[in-house]
Each structure stands twice: as structure tokens, then as C-alpha cells.
Design a protein around this motif. Structure first.
Motif, short mmCIF file in Angstrom:
data_model
loop_
_atom_site.label_atom_id
_atom_site.label_comp_id
_atom_site.label_asym_id
_atom_site.label_seq_id
_atom_site.Cartn_x
_atom_site.Cartn_y
_atom_site.Cartn_z
N SER A 19 0.83 -1.21 0.00
CA SER A 19 0.00 0.00 0.00
C SER A 19 0.86 1.26 0.00
O SER A 19 0.49 2.27 -0.60
CB SER A 19 -0.93 0.00 1.22
N TYR A 20 1.99 1.19 0.68
CA TYR A 20 2.93 2.32 0.73
C TYR A 20 3.43 2.66 -0.68
O TYR A 20 3.44 3.83 -1.09
CB TYR A 20 4.09 1.92 1.65
N VAL A 21 3.84 1.64 -1.42
CA VAL A 21 4.32 1.85 -2.79
C VAL A 21 3.19 2.36 -3.67
O VAL A 21 3.37 3.30 -4.46
CB VAL A 21 4.90 0.54 -3.36
N GLN A 22 2.01 1.78 -3.53
CA GLN A 22 0.87 2.21 -4.34
C GLN A 22 0.52 3.67 -4.09
O GLN A 22 0.23 4.43 -5.02
CB GLN A 22 -0.33 1.31 -4.04
N GLU A 23 0.56 4.07 -2.83
CA GLU A 23 0.24 5.47 -2.51
C GLU A 23 1.29 6.42 -3.07
O GLU A 23 0.96 7.53 -3.52
CB GLU A 23 0.12 5.64 -1.00
N GLN A 24 2.53 6.03 -3.07
CA GLN A 24 3.56 6.86 -3.66
C GLN A 24 3.31 7.05 -5.16
O GLN A 24 3.50 8.14 -5.71
CB GLN A 24 4.94 6.25 -3.42
N ILE A 25 2.92 5.97 -5.84
CA ILE A 25 2.61 6.09 -7.26
C ILE A 25 1.43 7.04 -7.47
O ILE A 25 1.44 7.88 -8.39
CB ILE A 25 2.31 4.71 -7.87
N ARG A 26 0.40 6.92 -6.63
CA ARG A 26 -0.76 7.81 -6.75
C ARG A 26 -0.35 9.28 -6.64
O ARG A 26 -0.86 10.14 -7.36
CB ARG A 26 -1.78 7.49 -5.66
N ARG A 27 0.56 9.56 -5.72
CA ARG A 27 0.97 10.95 -5.53
C ARG A 27 1.86 11.44 -6.67
O ARG A 27 1.86 12.64 -6.97
CB ARG A 27 1.68 11.09 -4.17
N LEU A 28 2.62 10.52 -7.28
CA LEU A 28 3.45 10.90 -8.42
C LEU A 28 2.61 11.07 -9.68
O LEU A 28 2.83 12.01 -10.46
CB LEU A 28 4.52 9.81 -8.65
N ILE A 29 1.66 10.17 -9.89
CA ILE A 29 0.84 10.18 -11.10
C ILE A 29 -0.63 10.17 -10.67
O ILE A 29 -1.27 9.11 -10.63
CB ILE A 29 1.15 8.96 -11.99
N PRO A 30 -1.19 11.32 -10.33
CA PRO A 30 -2.58 11.36 -9.84
C PRO A 30 -3.55 10.81 -10.88
O PRO A 30 -3.37 10.96 -12.08
CB PRO A 30 -2.82 12.86 -9.61
N PHE A 31 -4.58 10.13 -10.39
CA PHE A 31 -5.66 9.60 -11.23
C PHE A 31 -5.17 8.56 -12.24
O PHE A 31 -5.78 8.36 -13.29
CB PHE A 31 -6.39 10.73 -11.96
N CYS A 32 -4.06 7.91 -11.95
CA CYS A 32 -3.55 6.90 -12.88
C CYS A 32 -4.40 5.63 -12.80
O CYS A 32 -5.13 5.40 -11.83
CB CYS A 32 -2.09 6.57 -12.57
N ASP A 33 -4.29 4.81 -13.81
CA ASP A 33 -4.98 3.52 -13.84
C ASP A 33 -4.40 2.62 -12.76
O ASP A 33 -3.19 2.39 -12.71
CB ASP A 33 -4.78 2.90 -15.23
N GLU A 34 -5.26 2.11 -11.88
CA GLU A 34 -4.81 1.27 -10.78
C GLU A 34 -5.18 -0.19 -10.96
O GLU A 34 -5.07 -0.99 -10.03
CB GLU A 34 -5.39 1.79 -9.46
N SER A 35 -5.59 -0.56 -12.15
CA SER A 35 -6.07 -1.92 -12.36
C SER A 35 -4.98 -2.98 -12.19
O SER A 35 -5.28 -4.16 -11.95
CB SER A 35 -6.69 -2.05 -13.76
N ASP A 36 -3.71 -2.56 -12.30
CA ASP A 36 -2.60 -3.52 -12.17
C ASP A 36 -1.90 -3.43 -10.82
O ASP A 36 -0.88 -4.09 -10.61
CB ASP A 36 -1.60 -3.31 -13.30
N PHE A 37 -2.43 -2.66 -9.90
CA PHE A 37 -1.78 -2.49 -8.60
C PHE A 37 -1.67 -3.80 -7.82
O PHE A 37 -0.78 -3.96 -6.99
CB PHE A 37 -2.51 -1.45 -7.76
N ALA A 38 -2.58 -4.73 -8.06
CA ALA A 38 -2.54 -6.01 -7.34
C ALA A 38 -1.25 -6.78 -7.63
O ALA A 38 -0.84 -7.63 -6.83
CB ALA A 38 -3.74 -6.86 -7.72
N LEU A 39 -0.61 -6.47 -8.76
CA LEU A 39 0.64 -7.15 -9.09
C LEU A 39 1.75 -6.79 -8.11
O LEU A 39 2.67 -7.59 -7.90
CB LEU A 39 1.08 -6.80 -10.51
#
Length: 223
Positions: A19-39
Motif C-alpha cells: 500500500s505504501y508503494v501504491q500510494e507513492q505512485i498515486r501521488r506521483l501520477i494522480p488519477f492513474c490507472d490502478e487496475s494492475d496495482f494487485a501485481l
């Protein structure tokens, strides 16, 4: 986080790392596609196992412990995570996000499909740029070191190599086993001598001196 890992994570609960890594990506690229975050969650155990193996070999680090606030360790972790996901899934979109996150946080450029060795050490990440090349084990990289191609020619870096700050290894170059490329040296379409220190000569030439101190042992255990 699925699965289990023997490595202890400091400054963050292990269950929150994905979740920490995912949140960092969200803050870097707002509103990005999260469909592959489970990987990220799926391949985190393998990435951490690779990191654990690397950390155990590095003399200045505590075996079995990964500190998310230690930038060199976190930089290495993001590479292993992106590379693991790429090797297993070929998930270009997510791997690109992880590459961009590492570049944003650590000012380093390591594309996810580059095959770095099982054991390497990033001394300071700022300004490091690594192209596709052959990288040997027990590699040490310092700030502003560059490995780059020249047309279709790419370097070969053998085991136990140290690239000190502001070095460049370019084109059809062979950095032989145990070589130390001293600060500011440019190796362009040249070969080094094994287990020696390379200094800049005139023009594109190199001068070599003996490494009398087994310098690699300052950075790694059991070398």
C-alpha cells in the motif's frame, strides 16, 4: 501482503508495504490507472527475497533488515520490484510507474528490463544512469556514474567492479573482473586491466595501478 518473507522491514509495518508503494505512485501520477496495482502485492515476496539476498552481502548493511527510509535500500528495492514484475508479467504500464517513482525519489535511471546482478550496491543514487549492458555480480555504483551504449555497442562489466563518482563506461568497453574505475574516469570503447585501478590518461587512454587494499572488501562480505 501475500506470502511471507524472512526480511524484517523497519519504519513501516510489513503488511503495509504494498500500500505504501501504491500510494507513492498515486501521488506521483494522480488519477492513474490502478487496475494492475494487485501485481505489486503478488510479486512483493519475490522482490523482497531478492533484496534480502543483496542486503546480506553488503558489509555496511544489517543482514535480514530492510529500512524503507534508507534511500539506497529503497532505491534497490524499487528496482527489484519493477524488474520482478516485468520478468513475471511483462506489465509495462505498472513497471514504468515504478521506474518513474524510483527516478523521482532517488534521481536514478534504471529501466525495469535491465538485468542487474543478484548483488550490487548503490553508494549514492543521484545521477546514476544505467543502460542495457552485461553487469557482473558485486557491482558498486556511486553518484553520477553512467553506463551507456554507443550505437549498438554496449559495455560488458565483469564481477567485482567499482564505479566511483562521475565515471562513464560507454560503448564497446570491457571492465574486467575486480576493476576499480576511479573518480571522473571515462572508459569509452576501451578495456580495463583486471584487479587494477583505472585512472584517466591523455585523451581517451587509461593508466592502471595495483589495488593493494582489496577495496571491494570494504563494500561486500566474503569477497
Amino acid at each position: 501482503m501475500s506470502g511471507a518473507t524472512p526480511i524484517k522491514i523497519r519504519n513501516l509495518e510489513a503488511s503495509r508495504l504494498a500500500s505504501y508503494v501504491q500510494e507513492q505512485i498515486r501521488r506521483l501520477i494522480p488519477f492513474c490507472d490502478e487496475s494492475d496495482f494487485a501485481l505489486i502485492d503478488r510479486h512483493l515476496p519475490e522482490a523482497l527475497a531478492r533484496l534480502d539476498h543483496c542486503i546480506a552481502a553488503v558489509r555496511i548493511w544489517t543482514p535480514g533488515a530492510f529500512d524503507v527510509l534508507q534511500s539506497a535500500q529503497y532505491c534497490t528495492f524499487l528496482y527489484y520490484l519493477a524488474n520482478t514484475i516485468w520478468r513475471r508479467e511483462r506489465a509495462e504500464n505498472l513497471c514504468t510507474k515504478l521506474f518513474l517513482l524510483n527516478k523521482q525519489l532517488n534521481a536514478i535511471e534504471i529501466f525495469y528490463d535491465i538485468a542487474l546482478p543478484d548483488i550490487f550496491l548503490i553508494g549514492h543514487s543521484v545521477g546514476i544512469v544505467l543502460a542495457k549492458a552485461d553487469y557482473g555480480n558485486h557491482l558498486v555504483l556511486f553518484q553520477n556514474s553512467t553506463v551507456g551504449r554507443h550505437g549498438d555497442d554496449r559495455p560488458v562489466i565483469e564481477d567485482g567492479v567499482i564505479l566511483y563518482p562521475n565515471t562513464a563506461v560507454i560503448g564497446r568497453s570491457l571492465i574486467r573482473q575486480g576493476s576499480i574505475v576511479s573518480q571522473g574516469v571515462r572508459v569509452i570503447d576501451r578495456e580495463t586491466e583486471a584487479r587494477k585501478i583505472a585512472f584517466q590518461g591523455t585523451g581517451n587512454s587509461l593508466i592502471f595501478k595495483e589495488d593493494r587494499n582489496n577495496t571491494l572488501a570494504l563494500y561486500f562480505r566474503d569477497v
